[in-house]
Design a protein around this motif. Structure first.
Motif, short mmCIF file in Angstrom:
data_model
loop_
_atom_site.label_atom_id
_atom_site.label_comp_id
_atom_site.label_asym_id
_atom_site.label_seq_id
_atom_site.Cartn_x
_atom_site.Cartn_y
_atom_site.Cartn_z
N TYR A 124 -40.94 -34.00 -58.42
CA TYR A 124 -40.79 -33.64 -56.98
C TYR A 124 -40.74 -32.08 -56.45
O TYR A 124 -40.27 -31.38 -57.45
CB TYR A 124 -39.49 -34.41 -56.28
CG TYR A 124 -39.97 -35.82 -56.54
CD1 TYR A 124 -40.89 -36.41 -56.86
CD2 TYR A 124 -38.46 -36.75 -56.28
CE1 TYR A 124 -41.00 -37.64 -56.80
CE2 TYR A 124 -38.80 -38.05 -56.23
CZ TYR A 124 -39.87 -38.73 -56.56
OH TYR A 124 -39.97 -39.97 -56.86
N PRO A 176 -44.31 -35.89 -53.78
CA PRO A 176 -43.29 -37.17 -53.64
C PRO A 176 -42.19 -36.28 -53.20
O PRO A 176 -42.08 -34.88 -53.28
CB PRO A 176 -42.89 -37.43 -54.83
CG PRO A 176 -43.57 -36.26 -55.97
CD PRO A 176 -44.89 -35.87 -55.35
N ILE A 177 -41.36 -36.94 -52.41
CA ILE A 177 -40.17 -36.27 -51.60
C ILE A 177 -38.86 -36.86 -52.55
O ILE A 177 -38.68 -37.88 -52.69
CB ILE A 177 -39.80 -36.95 -50.57
CG1 ILE A 177 -41.24 -36.49 -49.44
CG2 ILE A 177 -38.76 -36.20 -49.51
CD1 ILE A 177 -41.32 -37.12 -48.33
N LEU A 178 -38.06 -35.76 -52.88
CA LEU A 178 -36.76 -36.03 -53.47
C LEU A 178 -35.71 -35.33 -52.60
O LEU A 178 -35.54 -34.11 -52.49
CB LEU A 178 -36.65 -35.56 -54.79
CG LEU A 178 -35.22 -36.09 -55.37
CD1 LEU A 178 -35.06 -37.37 -55.64
CD2 LEU A 178 -35.08 -35.40 -56.86
N GLN A 220 -37.40 -44.33 -59.52
CA GLN A 220 -38.20 -42.94 -59.07
C GLN A 220 -39.77 -43.34 -59.10
O GLN A 220 -40.56 -42.82 -58.44
CB GLN A 220 -37.91 -41.62 -59.65
CG GLN A 220 -36.57 -41.15 -59.20
CD GLN A 220 -36.06 -39.83 -59.89
OE1 GLN A 220 -36.70 -39.58 -60.97
NE2 GLN A 220 -34.86 -39.37 -59.55
N ASP A 246 -43.52 -42.11 -53.94
CA ASP A 246 -43.61 -41.22 -52.96
C ASP A 246 -42.27 -40.44 -52.36
O ASP A 246 -42.45 -39.68 -51.62
CB ASP A 246 -44.42 -41.69 -51.66
CG ASP A 246 -45.71 -42.18 -51.85
OD1 ASP A 246 -46.56 -41.39 -52.42
OD2 ASP A 246 -46.27 -43.31 -51.69
N GLY A 247 -41.26 -40.94 -53.26
CA GLY A 247 -40.04 -40.20 -52.95
C GLY A 247 -38.87 -41.00 -52.44
O GLY A 247 -38.88 -42.15 -52.24
N ILE A 291 -41.50 -45.47 -50.25
CA ILE A 291 -40.26 -44.49 -50.30
C ILE A 291 -39.02 -45.35 -50.30
O ILE A 291 -38.90 -46.33 -49.81
CB ILE A 291 -40.34 -43.83 -49.03
CG1 ILE A 291 -41.69 -42.76 -49.00
CG2 ILE A 291 -39.07 -43.11 -48.59
CD1 ILE A 291 -41.50 -41.86 -48.01
#
Length: 948
Positions: free
Chosen positions: A43, A96-98, A160, A165-166, A218
């Motif tokens: 990420y 991807p978003i973290l 994860q 995607d996060g 997500i």
């Protein structure tokens, strides 16, 4: 994806392991491995950390993804037309978003202890998006670890990967900034803030974010929710998303997730100790019991254990005993435990607290308390007088103690401070109770608590299942009544609790109450009450086998009862004295006390007391082998017991009658009565009575030769007797276990039972049990061919039996001595002992003992080479009514040996095989002897013929 050779090369050039890289980044080695193997892509948050760690840019570390410039035909055709005026969304980033606001995993605590199954359950729920977005909610007490679970799941590599995607995070609390969370999420999703119709509107942000998420996978975590509206404002996302909500309020969890609501409970005792050991290992190692006490004192609450563990770690770093003991002493105080705290970093503050607040149990619970209205706050403090979880209390009791309405209970339940424990029952966690009790100021609450439960005891004196449920509450009520000097209430409560304490075998607790109540009653000149407590103290001493002390209590009580001319009390105490005399082997004295008591009972007309006295007379006359008279008393007692409908008393009478009938040899009828008695005692779970009945059932089965089954009943009786410390019956049971092992030829197993039984019987002065153990020890020595020692045991037992004039014990000792003399070839001495025993056994009609004597007499005649005379004795054994298979097998074995002496090997083989088969099936001590003897016999005529 291809393996990332650049990242791996840079790591290896520095000589670093994947674990080292993971530790620097705040993730795990498995995640680093997947990056290097090209199974997943970091990420943005971790990509920036990797660049900082290695001093390289993203391209040099192979962290730049190649994105296609055109979409496949199918995908491009599926895209909707985008109106720039309506959509504030920029081109979607493939990264991807973290969410960086996700709290980091604790470097100290490591993995969550005791939560593996719960974590897997939540993973499964979140991953199940087959029917659309997954909605999962965790609810539980303040400090139970809901946020810790959510953090662990947010860092979980498998989740994860599932939500590729996060992961988005919103920590809300009682005063959330929902707009701030939404705008942050919008930034991650590249929402054009300038294009929003109203950037100060949560609704505008929610619509834009929902559009930006689209079909992405997500996970959205909404932590520490206090209002359902706040949670719903964050409930944005498409069909491939999942939502995880945590809250301390059950109704919020149910509203959000319905069937996917999971209560988070406190840690089990072992897991709580393990958590404490991780944080303060030296304390747990050196002070294990104190550490366990701390786990119990906070009810296994993870936050409390974490705060305590960190405090103890600091106090014990030098392992100085003085400092550790001082810390443990401080933590034994509820006020101190509540105030143990720790600071948090600015980015790691607890969402329920203000930024400047330190985290403590007091602070965490105080937030919920502050939101309650005055009646609910008052009610919570009132409920703190109840013992904490796992104890529970009824709604009726709660309302009586609070003196408030039912709505207060609903409010406290909705606030997550009061837990349900079944229909119309509640429980308070230890930390909540501690918090509320510290703030309780109204002393009338204690008075209402005591009055309610003492009245409850009086109303339900013999409703034992109900009293089981309220046992802890009634105990506290008695303690409070005593410490608050509510003298009359305390005396009432002790009297009302007496039947229950005896039925459940809680003798230590009962003795403490009765002693305290006796002292109080005497000081207040409440002589009637003092008489009752003296009687009950005598019953406890009797059960423990301390007959002299029991007699002292009964005599003191009898003196007080005579002063008051209380005929019913006099009758009861005379009955108890008669029973004590019986236990001491003083049967004539026993009858005298009982007959005196019967006069008083008939005068009062108390049928239950009369039935008990008749039962005592049946027992005393039975011991003197006055069987007809004994059974007449017992049947009369049973008739009264049936008319009264008292299950406890009926169990007593059935037991005594069954025992009398067993003693005269009618085993089938005896077993029927004993099992009926056991059913009655089991209905009320009267453990002491069950011990006696199980023991006697074992005795009957033993005389029938079913030793394995007899042993099982003796073992069950032993377990119960040890639980309630009933020493009188325990020494008898131990002797019987030794007897069974002896009969099965397990001599090494038998001896410890017999020696322990003899020691206990000698300690308490139980004369009959002493004789029984001496007899079995003599038989054990004889079976081992230690005839000198066997004779000593039998002679000692004979002296004691003659002193008691206990004819059954006398017969047993004479039988053992006769058998021993036969084995020593002292035939004249053997005949002397056996002749005396035989005459006595015929006189008192003891079939089983008579058979034993006949068997030994037959063996004596065989040894004298007098087979015709021997046969007479063995044949007589077979004529006895209902003697049991074991006796018949021994009689046939004797006849087989007699036949062999006469040269009739056909009969010898036939009878011997029948006996040997039975002995083998029952694991009888004669099994091996009989088989060896058969193998030594010459072949019969039929067997010889079959060889040709």
């Amino acid at each position: 994806m291809k393996p990332n050779q650049r990242l791996r090369r840079e790591r290896e050039l520095r000589g670093w392991s994947q674990s080292r890289v993971a530790q620097e980044l705040g993730t795990d080695p498995a995640t680093v491995s997947r990056w290097e193997r090209g199974l997943s892509f970091p990420y943005p948050f971790f990509r920036e950390r990797l660049c900082e760690l290695f001093g390289k840019n993203a391209e040099e570390l192979g962290l730049v993804q190649e994105t296609p410039t055109t979409l496949p035909v199918e995908e491009s055709l599926a895209l909707p037309a985008i109106d720039s005026e309506l959509s504030p969304v920029l081109p979607i980033s493939p990264d991807p978003i973290l969410d960086p606001t996700i709290p980091l995993l604790s470097a100290i605590d490591g993995s969550l202890i005791g939560r593996d199954d719960l974590l897997q359950h939540i993973r499964d729920q979140l991953s199940d998006t087959t029917r659309g977005p997954a909605f999962v909610a965790l609810n539980g007490l303040p400090g139970v670890g809901k946020t810790s679970l959510a953090v662990a799941l947010a860092h979980d590599p498998s989740l994860q990967q599932t939500f590729s995607d996060g992961i988005l995070w919103a920590g809300l609390g009682p005063h959330p900034e929902v707009l701030e969370h939404l705008s942050r999420w919008g930034a991650f999703l590249h929402v054009d803030e300038a294009s929003l119709s109203n950037k100060e509107s949560c609704e505008s942000w929610a619509q834009a974010i929902r559009f930006a998420i689209g079909q992405r996978c997500i996970l959205i975590v909404i932590d520490d929710v206090w209002q359902i509206e706040d949670a719903l404002s964050c409930q944005i996302g498409g069909p491939n998303c999942a939502f995880l909500l945590t809250t301390r309020f059950p109704h919020i969890a149910l509203h959000f997730a319905a069937g996917n609501t999971t209560p988070v409970h406190e840690l089990a005792e072992n897991d709580g100790l393990a958590l404490l050991a991780r944080l303060a290992p030296h304390v747990v190692q050196d002070e294990t019991e104190s550490a366990l006490e701390l786990v119990r004192s906070v009810g296994g609450l993870p936050l409390a254990l974490t705060l305590i563990g960190k405090y103890l770690r600091i106090q014990s770093y030098g392992r100085q005993p003085r400092r550790i003991n001082a810390a443990l002493t401080r933590l034994r105080d509820a006020r101190e435990r509540l105030q143990i705290s720790e600071p948090r970093s600015l980015i790691d503050r607890h969402t329920s607290l203000t930024p400047e607040s330190r985290v403590s149990l007091q602070a965490i619970i105080e937030v919920s308390d502050a939101l309650l209205d005055l009646p609910a706050r008052t009610g919570l403090r009132s409920l703190s007088v109840f013992p904490a979880k796992p104890n529970s209390f009824s709604e009726e009791a709660a309302l009586a103690v609070m003196a408030l309405s039912q709505e207060v209970l609903d409010t406290l339940s909705d606030a997550g401070l009061l837990e349900s424990n079944g229909p119309s029952r509640y429980t308070l966690h230890q930390t909540i109770a501690d918090y509320a009790r510290v703030l309780l100021e109204d002393s009338e609450v204690y008075t209402r608590f005591v009055q309610y439960f003492i009245s409850y005891l009086e109303e339900h004196t013999q409703d034992y299942s109900l009293l089981d449920q309220e046992s802890r509450n009634t105990h506290i009520a008695l303690e409070l009544a005593h410490t608050r000097q509510m003298h009359d209430t305390f005396l009432r409560g002790v009297k009302a609790s007496s039947p229950y304490l005896f039925v459940r075998g809680r003798y230590s607790e009962a003795e403490k109450y009765f002693s305290t109540a006796l002292e109080l009653a005497l000081s207040l000149q409440r002589l009637s009450d003092a008489t009752v407590f003296l009687r009950d103290l005598g019953r406890i001493a009797h059960t423990r086998g301390n007959y002299l002390q029991a007699e002292t209590y009964y005599q003191r009580g009898l003196q007080l009862a005579r002063q008051q001319q209380d005929e019913l009390a006099i009758s009861r105490l005379l009955t108890h004295l008669g029973t004590i005399m019986h236990r001491r082997g003083l049967f004539s004295e026993s009858i005298a006390y009982l007959e005196d008591g019967m006069l008083h009972a008939r005068h009062t007309g108390d049928q239950e007391q009369l039935s008990y006295i008749l039962l005592g007379l049946a027992q005393a006359h039975g011991s003197l082998d006055h069987h007809k008279q004994a059974e007449e008393y017992a049947w009369e007692s049973l008739e009264i017991a049936h008319s009264l409908g008292n299950g406890e008393h009926l169990a007593d009478v059935l037991h005594r009658l069954g025992t009398l009938i067993y003693e005269r040899g009618d085993y089938e009828q005896a077993l029927g009565l004993l099992f009926e008695s056991l059913d009655q005692a089991s209905l009320i779970a009267h453990r002491e009575k069950m011990c006696h009945i199980l023991n006697n059932i074992g005795c009957v089965l033993g005389e029938l030769g079913d030793f394995p089954q007899a042993e099982r009943y003796f073992q069950e009786a032993q377990e119960l007797a040890q639980q309630i410390n009933a020493q009188e019956i325990l020494c008898t049971i131990l002797g019987n276990l030794g007897y069974v092992a002896n009969e099965c030829g397990e001599y090494e197993k038998a001896e410890p039972f017999l020696r322990e039984g003899l020691a206990l019987a000698s300690k308490i002065g139980h004369s009959v049990s002493i004789c029984e153990c001496l007899e079995s020890l003599g038989t054990l020595a004889r079976n081992r061919r230690d005839y000198t020692q066997a004779e000593k045991y039998y002679q000692e037992g004979l002296v004691r039996a003659r002193l008691m004039n206990n004819k059954r014990s006398i017969i047993s000792m004479l039988t053992g001595l006769g058998a021993t003399m036969t084995a020593c070839l002292r035939f004249e001495d053997a005949e002397h002992y056996l002749e005396e025993g035989l005459a006595l056994a015929r006189d008192i009609h003891r079939p089983h003992q008579l058979c034993n004597l006949l068997y030994e007499y037959g063996k004596l005649e065989d040894c004298r080479q007098q087979p015709q005379r021997a046969r007479v004795y063995f044949q007589e054994m077979l004529t006895m009514p209902a003697i049991g298979e074991e006796v018949m097998a021994r009689a046939r074995y004797g006849l087989a040996r007699t036949a062999a002496l006469e040269g009739d090997y056909t009969a010898a083989h036939q009878l011997g095989n029948i006996s040997a088969t039975f002995f083998a099936q029952q694991h009888h001590r004669l099994s091996k002897e009989a088989r060896l003897w058969l193998d030594s016999l010459p072949l019969s005529q039929e067997e010889k013929a079959s060889e040709y």
